[in-house]
Design a protein around this motif. Structure first.
Motif: not given
Lengths: 331, 331, 331, 331
Positions: C239, C248, C250
């Motif tokens: 991030e 970000q 993920q």
């Protein structure tokens, strides 16, 4: 300062008492209940007094009543209160009988007094944000609405028997939500329902699982799914597909903690039931009522809205029994 | 009924006034402020009275004080109030000077009166659920803690100049969160920081972006990231890796609505700032204070906790200046 | 059609063999391995032939080699292959010795042959999308980078002993990711590390949990967190906070199924390890290599990039031992 | 090594060609197409040869055919291929005419040859994981199934006119998904549909937005929502409420990047259309076919399954026209 009489002292009445007391423009003038000791108790908690319903309605110093009594008394109390010159906020549904509700509507109209029906979900911040996005044109023209509305656990069968049935008691909130999102009632209502959660509910003549499909004059479609049991909590989701996108209002969760282990990635459940999930909506509902009756503006939810949702419940009830679609105009 | 004097009538004092008034066991007996008219105003809102701080402390009928004044007055007021026999809940930080805070600790200890420091985040339901899962052993033994704590916008430079600096003013909450999650203070503190958000902050001798790494006696590690500006809102996340899993407390969002369009799938931002995000924590904090002083139980956050976080801020400040790690025991 | 020699026939070589074979512009001309039978087996699977490394390098009809042998052979093979006029894609790291890697860089530079280092994560579609958003200015100017990179389980201690240590073996990918996102190496490197996952790793002189903070000339900060054990899977998140927002990337999950029960709301774990998570990146890496050497364009990852990451690993190793920050220019 | 003839050389045939070629047990022996040059091109890409459909069916060395031709040829080709002793994997639907499909079923049954229908979604890893959780009893007894299935953009009207209509062309996948999840076909089918996305589709006699509700003998209910246009991508979600919980298979996203700015928190859209979303399912489908015909095990999807879904499409088409529920046994 608006002086308010609260009719009913049950659980939901307590929520309303907080909203009325906390609002800078209103004060809880009196509380009544079928069981006077309940009224005493609630009144004491908020520095108010217990009186009879009749006394409250007859008291000219009381400007408005909030009706949170049992459903079978709603129509009578709306009529009595408006005829006594009071503004009214009445819990849903208006009545279990569509005919009686319509008579109440006629009687009330002559008084010119404002009557708002407590479809509190319209004031939920999530559905409110969704409606605002819709009005802002974020998804273009709405086409297909889908409402998921599951209770965490079925009510006692004794309650089911007097509830008017799932469509009038539970799905009525979703009918109103459909009207809120779609801006008008549907033309046709088609219902499927069964008792698969609890056979006792079926034995009592009701369903506990149901899907209602509704079609609109311009081709839009809405579908509502209800179940009396979602063991993981109160499942309250709305999604709306439009010509330019999709809006979804998702569940509120108990907290934001996520746990990742060998068993998977686990988050919190939805908030358990309506008091937890919709608590903020009750204060917002009261504030909206206050704003409308103080400012002379339009009520955000009217008695007509209450009748419309009730008619949809009636249509769904008939459709479920006959298996055929019901034209809303025919109920 | 606990009679409470509220010292300070600023924004956060207003939040505390609500908590004190709403709690069934406490009443807001008096309010003071450097500007008497502010005290008058806040007192009126809650049906209380405005008095001077000296009067409140001297009044034996007042059982407890909540100190929400400017930081430079905290130590003096804690000492005065405890010596006057009152229980104290004081906003963080104890003091900007670690030396003064320790003197206050010594002076207070002799009174035997309870002093709780207002690290309200410990009472946030999300961090609370995370701590509960940790204590329940859900992720085994903790190993690596990571705290993300970004403000939505930098404060005015005038504030920065008197704030004691980012480590004492802003990250002090995160130091306490680390102590809350790890159960003890670290051994070493290493800080990196720069002024990249607002050069005026750098010119005032402070940083606006910082990373602090802390190591523990048993090898555990914690890292705290701070920024004075996250334009999307107040970013408050904690995650903890353990031998059997990961716990994450994620952001609270403004609402649950998700919009999917050709531009992507967009959800709401985090709640904007500390009042929105942490509002529920203030009532829970007051309830915990009430429970401890009523029941004679241990305070959930002590003056020692306040000192510990302040020492970590001091160590971080030194480390940032020298570029070298600082042993917490040496500050 | 580019004729490619694959040096090494282990697990990752198999992944590269698929990429080379599937690419319309390249063919797998030969495979070698320290254990000839492994080369035979892999070659057979892809309709290629097994030869010795020396034969492959000496064969002028082979245009390029992909080096997927053990780390200690990388520098020698890069030098030999480039001196034989071949283009090279070499697995990371260049070498465990920064000095040796730099010598390789010097030797290679004279040949003018392209050498790309296999930092495959740059070609992961998620990090790629994040980089693209950054370049598009979506979050303004980057300020604070945070990389979470946890392996699912620690390697055998026998491997740890020859790995060069966590910073050179595991975090080297994250150092390169920091360079990829930040666009340049840092000025200072500060490392904290401990052996808390597996004491055997500590006994072997290495750490299994580490946090490295890096500061840049313009005040930007980056922090990398590594753990050798995240029992829930391969945790690979990046991030980046910027002046106008946060990006970000993920985790990829095993599937999208979510289960809600009384126990909570549970989704799938991250994909287990690097082959699952990064499989698409290997084909993309090969395609990027092909495009660069065919089109004469710049290599997306250079030998310089490999040296830079290695220098950061060296700095982190020193910092962890001395406890003090290390200036990257000093290693 | 199974020798496979591929009938059809269009886009989906290309996907199957990859699956057949990549599988270690099968080889692409020949390709045919209505346009021979298409067959030539596809065959060349996979090192196969182009022949006529008749030649492929007559060739005894070919063990199996994959039928990926236009729908109107499916029944004839299934019959011809099975009568020629070949195993068959045929793209959905079996036929647009339920009567013709049933005749095909009868004719095929006499050959004893295996015929699998290409309902590839059953092999999607997400729906597969959902089915596995259901079978494992994770949510107890299923009660209410909901399928959301939206295409990103409507097909050309020319295609709509020959497609058999939304129920036979598009929702047929969802009917099969319902059968896959519920384990049996429903008793009643109720359809609502309209042309609201594209009036041309309505003018062609078809709908572009539809909701079908189905009820099962034991009271279970399923609802399928279809739209020909979800501008944000291919929306493919399934959720199933059971007595002990809820299972949801959510969308696959293009990547995992999330961007937080003042405009909100934005993630990637669902993968665009069926090739992107379901690519992994085609290889898994072929592998399942191979396993069944090699191992002599049961086919995971049979011609009966194809007929069942087609009958549901027929019932939905009738119900939409008449407005009344249709008993599946009556079509």
């Amino acid at each position: 300062m608006l002086k308010v009489g609260l009719l009913g002292a049950g659980r939901i009445a307590g929520v309303h008492a907080t909203a009325i007391s906390s609002h800078p423009g209103s004060t809880l003038a009196a509380v009544s209940d079928f069981y006077p000791e309940n009224a005493e108790k609630l009144a004491a908690q908020y520095g108010s007094v217990a009186r009879t319903t009749e006394e409250i309605i007859a008291d000219d110093s009381i400007d408005a009543v909030l009706i949170a009594t049992s459903t079978d008394t709603h129509s009578d109390l709306i009529e009595a209160a408006t005829q006594a010159g009071k503004a009214v906020l009445c819990e849903k549904p208006v009545d279990l009988s569509l005919e009686r509700a319509r008579a109440c509507q006629t009687a009330t109209a002559t008084t010119g007094k404002p009557v708002m029906i407590g479809f509190n979900r319209r004031f939920d911040p999530n559905f409110g944000a969704m409606k605002a996005a819709l009005k802002a044109g974020d998804i273009g023209k709405p086409e297909l609405l889908s409402i998921t509305s599951f209770d965490p656990a079925p009510p006692p069968v004794a309650y089911v028997k007097v509830s008017g049935g799932l469509f009038r008691d539970m799905m009525i909130h979703d009918f109103d939500m459909a009207n809120f999102m779609m801006g008008e009632p549907p033309v046709w209502v088609m219902a499927a329902g069964s008792s698969i959660v609890d056979p006792e509910i079926g034995a009592a003549g009701d369903v506990d699982t149901a899907v209602v499909t509704m079609t609109y004059a311009d081709g839009r479609i809405a579908v509502i799914k209800n179940s009396r049991r979602a063991v993981y909590g109160y499942d309250q989701r709305v999604e709306l597909l439009g010509s330019e996108g999709l809006l979804q209002a998702q569940n509120m969760l108990e907290n934001t903690v996520v746990k990742s282990t060998t068993a998977g990635v686990t988050g919190a459940k939805p908030t358990y039931f309506f008091l937890e999930r919709y608590m903020p909506s009750y204060a917002a509902e009261w504030a909206a009522f206050m704003e409308a009756i103080s400012g002379g503006g339009a009520l955000p939810v009217t008695l007509d809205d209450g009748i419309a949702a009730l008619a949809m419940a009636e249509a769904a009830t008939q459709s479920r029994k006959t298996g055929a679609p019901v034209r809303l105009a025919d109920v």
